[in-house]
Scaffold this motif. Sequence first.
Motif: not given
Length: 348
Positions: A188-190, A195-198, A200-201, A205-206
């Motif tokens: 998500a850094g790039v 990947d930011g959405l992945f 965050k979801v 969920v956690a």
Amino acid sequence: MNIIRKASTTILRPQFNYQKVILFPGDGIGPEISKAVIDIFDSAKVPIEWEFHEIHKKRVTEQGDLITEETLKQVKALKYALKGPFETPIGKGYRSINVTLRKRLQLFANVRPCKSIKGVKTPYPGVDVVTIRENTEGEYSGLEHEVVPGVVENLKIVSYNACQNIAQYAFEYARANNRKQVVACHKAGVMKQGDGLFLKVCDDVAKNYPEIEFSEEQIDTMAFKLANDPTKIDVMVMPNLYGDIVSDLCAGLIGGLGLTASGNIGKDCEVYEAVHGTAPDIAGKNLANPTALLLSGIMMLKAMRLNDYANRIENATYQVLEEGKFLTGDLGGKSTTTDYTKAIIDKL
């Protein structure tokens, strides 16, 4: 009486609650290792019927699929399938059988547990890690085109629904299997939006699983940690491409793909498979190692809630591997497929 068809052979058994399971024997060594699994399951009196289906050498649909609509419908109807290794024909116009199965059957999660096996020498004893990979999107969406000559654009697709499905599955898997930690692997850094959405979801969920420790790592950092000390890692969840690479890395930690189970999970059906190649150089020579397909079959039995049968076969397999008397060539032994199979059956 129940009629169970094995290729051209019909076997009669006393009536019992047998459940049908699709079997794709595979190419190369596929038929040999499939026969080994069948023999071991039969010796353990596992209450399933094998229904053989073919994956073709030539395209059978306009899209280039090697599997018929009828077979896909039957996998959904029976819910469980076991698949040997297959080779996609070289050339344009053919779609990978794995891609076809994952997309057409919506097998959104690939699960690869990798656990050290006594008797198999590796640099990393004590490994017990699970890779859970999103199976339908990412860089493997198959959406690519040439923008201008010499420039190709490949689209990475990341959707909320797919992220939600895989994150939910990872935490449910951890809870059901008494796992204590889940780490989301990303870049998500790039790729801040995808990947930011992945990420965050996964974080959202956690929060519904307070008993499970959640963390996140950049995928390159996770690769370093796996190489440095994989015993500190429990369950990993990640997008498609990262999971493809990391799951093979984890297989290397425990001795190779020949010892690695794999399951592709959807909401309607599940396909378990050997993820190694077809090994055409030893096909038909009675030298193949059936362990990966056998362990995948054991995963399937546990999913079918046939745990007693699964545990008996699993224990027998690990005993044979630990004793080291009947190992195939890839594990440093000189035994045949038949010898190894018989040794497991004798333990049963």
